[in-house]
Scaffold this active site. Structure first.
Site, short mmCIF file in Angstrom:
data_model
loop_
_atom_site.label_atom_id
_atom_site.label_comp_id
_atom_site.label_asym_id
_atom_site.label_seq_id
_atom_site.Cartn_x
_atom_site.Cartn_y
_atom_site.Cartn_z
N TYR A 43 0.86 -1.19 0.00
CA TYR A 43 0.00 0.00 0.00
C TYR A 43 0.90 1.24 0.00
O TYR A 43 1.77 1.37 -0.84
CB TYR A 43 -0.97 -0.07 1.19
CG TYR A 43 -2.09 0.94 1.08
CD1 TYR A 43 -2.88 1.01 -0.07
CD2 TYR A 43 -2.36 1.83 2.11
CE1 TYR A 43 -3.89 1.94 -0.19
CE2 TYR A 43 -3.37 2.76 2.01
CZ TYR A 43 -4.14 2.81 0.85
OH TYR A 43 -5.14 3.74 0.73
N LYS A 98 -20.63 -19.14 -10.90
CA LYS A 98 -19.95 -18.93 -12.19
C LYS A 98 -18.51 -18.47 -11.94
O LYS A 98 -17.58 -18.91 -12.64
CB LYS A 98 -20.71 -17.87 -12.99
CG LYS A 98 -20.32 -17.80 -14.46
CD LYS A 98 -20.73 -19.08 -15.19
CE LYS A 98 -20.49 -19.00 -16.68
NZ LYS A 98 -21.59 -18.39 -17.41
#
Length: 752
Positions: A43, A98
């Site tokens: 970060y 999915k």
């Protein structure tokens, strides 16, 4: 409970989705995040560097972020799996599913996005501005004609692939099947008459793709009948494109002398009379799910010359979208394609068709247990678990993308790309799926010794309902009924046999069998009577030994050692073999490791270690893996030295003398055995790449390792799975879930 509620009631499915972390997906970091330095790189301030690189050149997003392997599965829930318009939130389990399929079949990371609007314009505006997040978008379960508008517009305004799988996935797999069916019946597309029943998204997409392949004479049929020039009722611009001059008005008219039929409508829409009226060697793809327009059995009653495909896995020639979308996106992502065009779809269809004409891998034939798995009327499309799909279909798609100028990355070494693709998938996961498919074709009777337990009642019902075979519960009828009633599954016990060893009359043949086994171990005949009546493990073991079942499962209420002692006494080992246990670790990194012996031998000697090693590699082969074995220790080639290491060195010498044909080495520490970079420090080692079979120096080491991995590992653990019994018997962990029990039972079916 209404008929609809009863049809979709599935306590096991609900429990599966609820257990542990609810749902089916999670996000895991791909970089270490343990130290302050790690966090500073991941970060602030570390992210500033890739941010500037991407700002200077957007293509760097594929280099420094997950974009290049990330697909969004997006829906508004207006056409959920044939369930209808149930809304965006209700579609989330399907979209998560999915996403899981993308990972399972093509190693593509995916996130589900549910957009809460049925307004196409609002849906488009929501999705189009999210494009920088992903490398591609899979649209799903959106009603027609909205899906046409949404996909067309998004493809125009976005620079990443946008693919509505309900349309194009079905079209590609169906086209592949039609290519092969036409080949087998000596037909040319230009001369064929095709009838397509269903003018929704899938039907129109299927028709458009085969027209691009050369079909000229095609009739599209909807609820109102044939779509012909001049028809006004129920028409729209997408149907109008396929209206033709024809005197045919009904499906019955259209089917007369038709060469091929696509069904994308609903149950029972096609009659035997219609099939009888079709041309010689008709091609019938009845793809409605879960019930086809006409079943293969019904077709066979009136025609013996038909080639039939359905959307179901219990019939030959399953038209399954999973043959398409994972691999199409894989190829598109790998060349950073800006779209999925018609040429890429055609390339995928042709590659699928060509793959079905090749010899089927032995592991697929063995697992599916079908004797007709060679190119012909009952095999025109590959199995969804064919390991070659990942290294064939993406290559065809990627080549088409490059040739048509939509690829932003060019691949030049196609052999290296194929190897990279093959390495993405876990063979064990494929073979486990194939084993379950084999069970449906060759069901087994499973005996559950602890039939009164909740997890066992659930497992037995799921085994029977899934079509894996017959289940027998050993226990008291009233307790089992009470348990099933509490679970809301009482009526499902109708298909389950219950055997109560205490109440039922123990047959003389059971006593004689057990007495012959135990008479030289201090047992009198009356002791055998007592054991059979009072000990369900003994009773169930004799049932198995006498051939009243194929597999025995026990362990959820008793200690492992107690269960093992009973099984060894009553069932015993196969002649010339050694009983041992393997824990199978299916890692989150898409790799599988087999750890032995995690169950039986406390301190094996060198010869026993060698035998266990050979047997472990046979287990790996059955699971589709190429075995590479390491004997583990706390040392690497004697450093540091200890007398215990000599046993491992002797085991290696024993393998040397047996001239085995797999890679092996020892003594090795686990990090060296599993890390190719560390292994490279020992260039003389006979093991040339990381091991997937680990033989532990003792039961203590093996058992601790297996249980530790179960609690802290990031993958799936199966086992210990016992091998070498005269009949397949398994001891499951006390805290085993239904899935774990069924996985162990399924693997045991291969041992038979």
């Amino acid at each position: 409970m209404t008929d609809k509620e009863q049809r979709y009631s599935n306590p096991e499915a609900l429990a599966f989705h609820e257990k542990g972390k609810p749902g089916k997906v999670a996000i895991l970091p791909t970089k270490p995040l343990t130290t302050q330095r790690d966090l500073a790189l991941a970060y602030s301030p570390g992210v500033a560097a890739p941010v500037h690189e991407i700002a200077d050149d957007p293509a760097n997003a594929y280099k420094y972020t997950a974009k290049g392997n990330f697909v969004a599965v997006i829906s508004n829930g207006t056409a959920i799996l044939g369930l209808g318009d149930l809304g965006a939130l209700a579609s989330k389990p399907v979209m998560e599913g999915k996403s899981v399929l993308f990972k399972r079949f093509a190693d593509i990371d995916s996130v589900d996005v549910e957009v809460d609007t049925s307004d196409p314009e609002k849906f488009i505006n929501c999705v189009r501005y999210l494009g920088p997040s992903w490398g591609g978008i899979n649209l799903e379960d959106i009603k027609a004609p909205d899906c046409f508008i949404i996909e067309k517009t998004l493809k125009e305004v976005m620079d990443i692939p946008v693919f509505h799988d309900d349309q194009h996935g079905t079209a590609i797999v169906t086209a592949a099947a039609l290519i092969n069916a036409a080949h087998l019946t000596n037909r040319n597309f230009a001369d064929m008459k095709l009838v397509v029943l269903g003018a929704g998204s899938a039907g129109i997409a299927c028709l458009e793709l085969v027209k691009s392949l050369g079909i000229k004479n095609a009739l599209l049929v909807d609820r109102e009948g044939v779509i012909y020039k001049g028809r006004t009722k129920g028409m729209n611009e997408w149907k109008e494109k396929h209206a033709i001059e024809t005197p045919d008005r009904s499906l019955e008219d259209a089917m007369r002398n038709a060469d091929a039929f696509y069904g994308l409508a609903g149950r029972g829409a096609v009659t035997k009379e219609m099939v009888r009226s079709m041309a010689k060697n008709p091609i019938i793809f009845a793809m409605a799910n879960p019930d086809p327009e006409i079943t293969p059995a019904e077709v066979a009653e009136v025609r013996n010359d038909a080639i039939v495909a359905t959307g179901r896995s219990d019939y030959p020639n399953q038209v399954n979208n999973v043959l398409g979308f994972p691999y199409i996106f894989r190829g598109a992502l790998d060349v950073q394609a800006s779209t999925i065009n018609e040429e890429m779809k055609v390339a995928a269809a042709k590659a699928l068709a060509e793959l079905a004409r090749e010899a089927v891998p032995l592991e697929v034939i063995t697992a599916v247990n079908r004797g007709d798995m060679e190119f012909g009327p009952n095999y025109i499309i590959p199995s969804a678990f064919d390991p070659r799909l990942i290294s064939n279909i993406p290559v065809a798609v990627a080549k088409a993308a490059i040739e048509t100028g939509v690829a932003r990355k060019i691949i030049t070494d196609w052999d290296a790309y194929k190897r990279e693709l093959a390495a993405r998938l876990n063979p064990t996961a494929n073979v486990l799926s194939l084993i379950y498919k084999k069970l449906r074709n060759n069901p087994k009777t499973i005996i559950f010794a602890e039939g009164e337990e909740e997890v066992i009642v659930r497992s037995a019902i799921q085994w029977a309902e899934s079509g894996y075979g017959k289940a027998i519960l050993v226990g008291r009828e009233e307790k089992i009924t009470e348990q099933a009633k509490k679970l809301g599954m009482k009526e499902k016990l109708n298909n389950i046999e219950v055997r109560n060893s205490y109440k039922s009359e123990v047959s003389e043949k059971y006593v004689d069998f057990l007495y012959e086994k135990l008479q030289r171990k201090g047992y009198l005949k009356r002791d055998c009577w007592r054991e059979l009546k009072n000990d369900r493990n003994v009773f169930a073991s004799v049932m198995l030994a006498k051939g009243e079942g194929d597999i025995l499962i026990t362990g959820v209420t008793r200690s492992y050692s107690s269960c093992l002692k009973t099984l060894m006494s009553v069932i015993g080992a196969k002649k010339g073999e050694r009983v041992f246990g393997t824990t199978i670790v299916v890692g989150s990194n898409n790799k599988t490791v087999f750890i032995s012996d995690t169950a039986v031998h406390v301190e094996p000697d060198a010869e026993q270690l060698a035998q266990i090693a050979i047997a472990t590699t046979e287990v790996a082969k059955k699971m589709g893996e190429e075995p590479r074995l390491a004997f583990l220790s706390y040392s690497n080639f004697g450093n540091p030295g200890h007398e215990k290491v000599q046993i491992i060195r002797d085991a290696v010498k024993a393998l040397d003398s047996k001239k085995v044909k797999f890679q092996y080495e020892g003594d090795l520490t686990p990090d060296v055995a599993l890390n190719e970079n560390l292994l490279a420090l020992y260039p003389f080692a006979k093991l040339k790449s990381s091991a997937n079979c680990l033989v532990m120096p003792s039961l203590e080491a093996a058992n601790i390792s297996g249980k530790m991995l179960r609690e802290v590992g990031g993958g799936t653990l199966i086992g210990p799975v016992l091998h070498g019994f005269a009949k397949p018997a398994q001891i499951v962990p006390m805290n085993a879930s239904v899935s774990e029990i069924l996985n162990i039972a399924a693997i045991a079916s291969v041992e038979e």
